[in-house]
Design an enzyme around this catalytic site. Structure first.
Site, PDB file in Angstrom:
ATOM      1  N   HIS A 116      39.363  49.503  39.488  1.00  0.00           N
ATOM      2  CA  HIS A 116      38.030  50.490  39.381  1.00  0.00           C
ATOM      3  C   HIS A 116      37.680  51.785  39.931  1.00  0.00           C
ATOM      4  CE1 HIS A 116      36.466  46.790  37.552  1.00  0.00           C
ATOM      5  NE2 HIS A 116      36.088  46.156  38.509  1.00  0.00           N
ATOM      6  N   HIS A 188      29.020  47.861  35.313  1.00  0.00           N
ATOM      7  CA  HIS A 188      29.317  46.588  36.003  1.00  0.00           C
ATOM      8  C   HIS A 188      28.061  45.683  36.648  1.00  0.00           C
ATOM      9  CE1 HIS A 188      32.138  43.951  38.462  1.00  0.00           C
ATOM     10  NE2 HIS A 188      33.227  44.484  37.949  1.00  0.00           N
ATOM     11  N   GLU A 332      31.690  43.402  30.886  1.00  0.00           N
ATOM     12  CA  GLU A 332      31.915  44.721  30.739  1.00  0.00           C
ATOM     13  C   GLU A 332      32.779  45.471  29.667  1.00  0.00           C
ATOM     14  OE1 GLU A 332      34.389  44.875  34.783  1.00  0.00           O
ATOM     15  OE2 GLU A 332      33.488  42.840  34.726  1.00  0.00           O
TER      16      GLU A 332
HETATM   17  C1  GLA Z   1      36.007  43.205  37.487  1.00  0.00           C
HETATM   18  C2  GLA Z   1      37.342  42.508  37.502  1.00  0.00           C
HETATM   19  C3  GLA Z   1      37.465  41.456  38.615  1.00  0.00           C
HETATM   20  C4  GLA Z   1      36.718  41.528  39.923  1.00  0.00           C
HETATM   21  C5  GLA Z   1      35.419  42.350  39.907  1.00  0.00           C
HETATM   22  C6  GLA Z   1      35.023  43.191  40.948  1.00  0.00           C
HETATM   23  O1  GLA Z   1      35.249  42.434  36.884  1.00  0.00           O
HETATM   24  O2  GLA Z   1      37.766  42.001  36.541  1.00  0.00           O
HETATM   25  O3  GLA Z   1      38.782  40.622  38.778  1.00  0.00           O
HETATM   26  O4  GLA Z   1      37.759  42.603  40.497  1.00  0.00           O
HETATM   27  O5  GLA Z   1      35.593  43.447  38.919  1.00  0.00           O
HETATM   28  O6  GLA Z   1      34.955  42.219  42.190  1.00  0.00           O
END
Ligand code: GLA
Length: 367
Positions: A116, A188, A332
């Site tokens: 991220h 997100h 997402e």
């Molecule tokens: C995304 C990822 C997950 C996790 C979340 C944050 O959705 O796919 O694996 O890292 O973000 O906690």
């Protein structure tokens, strides 16, 4: 409120440790739907929508003030993630024969990776807001300088939230760069359509119009295969209760500790958007559709949520809540995870002269 001119409320959302103030803005529509958004991370803080009896509740996990969002345990609640959403293997990629090293800020299955956008990604930046009451929209801008979090090129990013009277909330990300770079901006929010954030989302009914998904390895990096969902617990082509197969013995589900995968979307339709997901809470009757112009949708079932992350030294969730395992889900829309290292995946490279545009539409209803 007249539908040709909306009022956007502005209030303080608290201060960061360095003294900068964060603001929170409220968009509302004729049906009592509201969206609260902060300029910290261009983050969606709340989304309030009616159930089948007209009861309006907040459908998002989050925090009561900016401190929680800035806290070390914030799992990207409501965030606008960038530059690159989801994982990049080993925090490395090569572009135009040059190697780039990114932060390995996540450890999945004991294997470090980039997640991220890094340590101080877009979700931890203060964005500049422009309110547009004539269209019930807010546009946030942020300039990410060349080399920020290890990524090349100075990137001018813009995110617009807009709410209309059909109960559609759109999130649109646009960006340009002055040098070739990789980009995968991702929205997100963590949803619990029941409005009761202490309950599991395993009873929500999910439909993903996707006949393939990306299996991941032990480090949650895609193997490169686009696998068929048929005959597996990854098949959501028919509306299915999330909890029905989540604990099945199925290798990629076991590696991820549940659903945390990218499903492959069909090509966008003539309007540039295609349905990516439909999710329904049977208790309240609330339903949400997600539409996008992207190639994939990450369905994450809240497997890493843990009450310890909302207690003691860590900020508690809204109203003092310590969010439990699998009490929220994320949908997402995105370019494929690790695309910068996978030649067979659709490119996530952005070059000067091109415009990145990621469009997302959430539609709320109740039945
Ligand atoms: C995304 C990822 C997950 C996790 C979340 C944050 O959705 O796919 O694996 O890292 O973000 O906690």
């Amino acid at each position: 409120m007249k539908s040709d001119h909306y009022e956007i409320l502005t209030a303080t959302f608290g201060h960061l440790k360095d003294g900068r103030e964060a603001l929170i803005y409220t968009l509302s529509n004729a049906n009592g739907v509201t969206a609260e958004i902060t300029n910290y991370g261009a983050t969606l803080v709340s989304l309030k929508a009616p159930d089948r009896d007209g009861t309006i509740e907040d459908l998002l996990h989050g925090y009561d003030s900016v401190d929680g969002y800035a806290g070390s345990k914030n799992p990207y609640f409501g965030a606008s993630v960038g530059r690159f959403g989801n994982r990049i293997k080993d925090g490395k990629f090569t572009l135009d024969c040059k190697d780039y090293i990114l932060a390995t800020n996540n450890d999945s299955g004991g294997i470090p990776c980039h997640l991220h956008g890094g340590v101080d990604g877009f979700n931890r930046r203060i964005w500049t807001a422009t309110l547009r009451p004539e269209s019930n929209a807010i546009t946030f801008t942020y300039v990410s300088v060349d080399g920020e979090e290890g990524y090349p090129g100075t990137l001018c990013a813009e995110i617009t939230y807009q709410l209309n009277d059909n109960n559609d909330l759109t999130w649109t990300a646009v960006a340009t760069t002055d040098a070739p770079t990789v980009l995968n901006m991702v929205h997100h929010p963590y949803w619990n359509l029941s409005g009761d954030h202490s309950t599991s989302i395993n009873d929500h009914i999910l439909m993903l119009p996707c006949d393939r998904y990306l299996p991941t390895n032990v480090g949650l990096i895609p193997t490169g295969e686009l696998a068929s969902v048929i005959g597996t617990p990854m098949d959501f082509t028919q509306p299915t209760q999330i909890g029905l197969r989540v604990n099945d013995q199925f290798e990629t589900l076991e590696f991820a500790g549940g659903y945390d995968h990218c499903w492959v979307l069909q090509q966008p339709n003539v309007n540039g958007l295609a349905l990516a997901a439909r999710v329904k809470d049977p208790k309240s009757g609330r339903m949400m559709e997600v539409h996008t112009n992207q190639v994939g949708v990450q369905f994450y079932g809240g497997n890493f949520l843990s009450p310890e992350d909302f207690q003691g030294e860590f900020a508690s969730g809204k109203g003092g809540l310590a969010y439990e395992y699998r009490t929220a889900l994320c949908l997402e829309t995105e370019g494929f995870p690790d695309a910068p290292n996978q030649a067979n995946f659709p490119s996530t490279v952005l070059c000067p002269g091109e415009t990145y545009e990621h469009r997302m539409l959430y539609r709320f209803s109740a039945e």
